[in-house]
Design a protein around this motif. Structure first.
Motif, PDB file in Angstrom:
ATOM      1  N   THR A   4       0.830  -1.203   0.000  1.00 37.11           N
ATOM      2  CA  THR A   4       0.000   0.000   0.000  1.00 37.11           C
ATOM      3  C   THR A   4       0.864   1.253   0.000  1.00 37.11           C
ATOM      4  OG1 THR A   4      -0.133   0.097   2.421  1.00 37.11           O
ATOM      5  CG2 THR A   4      -1.893  -1.108   1.280  1.00 37.11           C
ATOM      6  N   TYR A   5       0.253   2.334  -0.479  1.00 37.86           N
ATOM      7  CA  TYR A   5       0.830   3.661  -0.390  1.00 37.86           C
ATOM      8  C   TYR A   5      -0.019   4.482   0.565  1.00 37.86           C
ATOM      9  CZ  TYR A   5       3.262   2.752  -4.851  1.00 37.86           C
ATOM     10  OH  TYR A   5       4.047   2.243  -5.845  1.00 37.86           O
ATOM     11  N   ILE A  55      -1.742   8.250   1.405  1.00 33.96           N
ATOM     12  CA  ILE A  55      -2.331   9.274   0.550  1.00 33.96           C
ATOM     13  C   ILE A  55      -1.260  10.278   0.115  1.00 33.96           C
ATOM     14  CG2 ILE A  55      -3.899  11.258   0.528  1.00 33.96           C
ATOM     15  CD1 ILE A  55      -5.391   8.679   0.069  1.00 33.96           C
ATOM     16  N   GLU A  81       1.955   9.708  -0.406  1.00 33.29           N
ATOM     17  CA  GLU A  81       2.743   9.073  -1.468  1.00 33.29           C
ATOM     18  C   GLU A  81       1.953   9.021  -2.774  1.00 33.29           C
ATOM     19  OE1 GLU A  81       5.474   5.981   1.128  1.00 33.29           O
ATOM     20  OE2 GLU A  81       3.371   5.462   0.718  1.00 33.29           O
ATOM     21  N   THR A  82       0.675   8.717  -2.666  1.00 38.08           N
ATOM     22  CA  THR A  82      -0.187   8.662  -3.845  1.00 38.08           C
ATOM     23  C   THR A  82      -0.277  10.029  -4.512  1.00 38.08           C
ATOM     24  OG1 THR A  82      -1.452   6.858  -2.859  1.00 38.08           O
ATOM     25  CG2 THR A  82      -2.509   8.062  -4.656  1.00 38.08           C
ATOM     26  N   LEU A  86       0.727  10.863  -8.363  1.00 38.79           N
ATOM     27  CA  LEU A  86      -0.250  11.440  -9.293  1.00 38.79           C
ATOM     28  C   LEU A  86       0.057  12.887  -9.667  1.00 38.79           C
ATOM     29  CD1 LEU A  86      -3.555  10.034  -7.754  1.00 38.79           C
ATOM     30  CD2 LEU A  86      -2.278   9.171  -9.734  1.00 38.79           C
ATOM     31  N   ALA A 132      -5.824  14.633  -3.204  1.00 41.03           N
ATOM     32  CA  ALA A 132      -5.806  13.166  -3.133  1.00 41.03           C
ATOM     33  C   ALA A 132      -6.808  12.665  -2.090  1.00 41.03           C
ATOM     34  CB  ALA A 132      -4.399  12.665  -2.819  1.00 41.03           C
ATOM     35  N   ILE A 182     -10.187   7.489  -6.723  1.00 40.78           N
ATOM     36  CA  ILE A 182      -8.952   6.715  -6.769  1.00 40.78           C
ATOM     37  C   ILE A 182      -9.175   5.485  -5.894  1.00 40.78           C
ATOM     38  CG2 ILE A 182      -7.387   8.638  -7.277  1.00 40.78           C
ATOM     39  CD1 ILE A 182      -6.639   8.733  -4.330  1.00 40.78           C
ATOM     40  N   ALA A 202      -8.756   3.829  -3.109  1.00 40.27           N
ATOM     41  CA  ALA A 202      -8.277   3.947  -1.727  1.00 40.27           C
ATOM     42  C   ALA A 202      -9.212   3.212  -0.780  1.00 40.27           C
ATOM     43  CB  ALA A 202      -8.187   5.416  -1.346  1.00 40.27           C
ATOM     44  N   VAL A 223      -3.757   3.167  -0.118  1.00 39.13           N
ATOM     45  CA  VAL A 223      -4.020   2.920  -1.532  1.00 39.13           C
ATOM     46  C   VAL A 223      -3.233   1.671  -1.930  1.00 39.13           C
ATOM     47  CG1 VAL A 223      -3.840   3.864  -3.864  1.00 39.13           C
ATOM     48  CG2 VAL A 223      -4.310   5.392  -1.923  1.00 39.13           C
ATOM     49  N   VAL A 260      -1.128  -0.806  -3.896  1.00 40.19           N
ATOM     50  CA  VAL A 260      -0.181  -0.568  -4.981  1.00 40.19           C
ATOM     51  C   VAL A 260      -0.723  -1.124  -6.300  1.00 40.19           C
ATOM     52  CG1 VAL A 260       2.127  -1.166  -5.850  1.00 40.19           C
ATOM     53  CG2 VAL A 260       1.827  -0.480  -3.457  1.00 40.19           C
ATOM     54  N   LEU A 318      -3.677   0.899  -7.671  1.00 39.68           N
ATOM     55  CA  LEU A 318      -3.277   2.187  -8.227  1.00 39.68           C
ATOM     56  C   LEU A 318      -2.621   1.991  -9.596  1.00 39.68           C
ATOM     57  CD1 LEU A 318      -3.154   5.245  -7.849  1.00 39.68           C
ATOM     58  CD2 LEU A 318      -0.897   4.934  -6.832  1.00 39.68           C
TER      59      LEU A 318
END
Length: 67
Positions: free
Chosen positions: A9-10, A12, A14-15, A19, A26, A35, A37, A46, A48, A51
């Protein structure tokens, strides 16, 4: 020796970097299900793979289309 498992997972934050958007945007997209999440308690994560699939879009089956 302790091996760290592969991240699944990432955050928010990192996401947002991936993006190229603000962290606030986000969070807004996550709340609106725009997205991929998931809420885990007070945290948003999120996945990986989700995404990556989201970014590739529905036409990314890997098959070559007609020319």
């Amino acid at each position: 020796m302790i091996l760290e498992p592969e991240r699944r997972t990432y955050t928010i934050a990192e996401t947002a970097i991936i993006l190229g958007i603000s962290e606030r945007h986000a969070y807004e997209l996550a709340r609106a299900s725009q997205i991929p999440a998931r809420r885990l308690g007070a945290r948003w994560v999120v996945p990986v793979q989700a995404l990556e699939a989201f970014l590739l879009g529905p036409d990314a089956s890997g098959a070559a289309g007609p020319r």
